[in-house]
Design an enzyme around this catalytic site. Structure first.
Site, short mmCIF file in Angstrom:
data_model
loop_
_atom_site.label_atom_id
_atom_site.label_comp_id
_atom_site.label_asym_id
_atom_site.label_seq_id
_atom_site.Cartn_x
_atom_site.Cartn_y
_atom_site.Cartn_z
N ASN A 189 -2.27 6.27 -1.17
CA ASN A 189 -1.18 5.29 -1.11
C ASN A 189 -1.61 4.11 -0.26
OD1 ASN A 189 -0.96 7.25 1.08
ND2 ASN A 189 1.02 6.35 1.61
N GLU B 19 0.31 0.93 1.51
CA GLU B 19 1.58 0.30 1.83
C GLU B 19 1.42 -1.19 2.10
OE1 GLU B 19 3.69 4.23 3.81
OE2 GLU B 19 3.17 2.56 5.12
N GLU C 190 -0.90 8.33 -6.75
CA GLU C 190 -1.03 8.78 -8.13
C GLU C 190 -1.36 7.61 -9.06
OE1 GLU C 190 1.29 9.40 -5.85
OE2 GLU C 190 2.60 11.05 -6.48
#
Length: 134
Positions: A50, A52, A63
């Site tokens: 991930n 951010e 994903e």
């Protein structure tokens, strides 16, 4: 040892790839690092973490990073996905990730893991039974 569909690829290896990807996560706001490893039907694995952003809408999940890397390399057929985070609960993909994964394989096996590497498995279609389709 659990072997993944369509090939001789150990689940433990896929989980370890997701765990390694998690270490690369950029999560200064949530502090929740997530890693994913997507296995193509041909046996190639693609990692994602991930990433951010201060503008939360621009954040991207592990994903989708893994999937977009695979698609950008020409892959379109996928066998399994492992997702892991440093949580006691299983790491379940969000609806946006499930919708994007459903585009390529609604029957994709998703291994949702916790911080200990324990996993629960469901297909994308089970997790998102009413995905948008063509």
């Amino acid at each position: 040892m659990i072997r993944l569909p369509k090939m001789d690829f150990p689940l433990e290896k896929l989980i370890n790839l997701a765990r390694a990807a998690k270490e690369m996560a950029y999560a200064p706001y949530s502090q929740l690092r997530v890693g994913a490893a997507l296995l193509s039907a041909q046996g190639q694995a693609f990692k994602g973490c991930n990433i951010e952003n201060a503008s939360y809408g621009l954040t991207i999940c592990a994903e989708r990073v893994a999937l977009f890397k695979a698609v950008s390399e020409g892959e379109r057929d996928f066998a399994a996905l492992a997702v892991i985070a440093d949580t006691k609960n299983y790491c379940v993909p969000c609806g946006a990730c499930l919708q994007v994964l459903a585009e390529f394989n609604p029957h994709l096996k998703v291994f949702m893991c916790n911080q200990h590497g324990d996993c629960q498995v469901q297909t994308v279609a089970e997790l998102l039974p009413r995905a948008f389709t063509l």
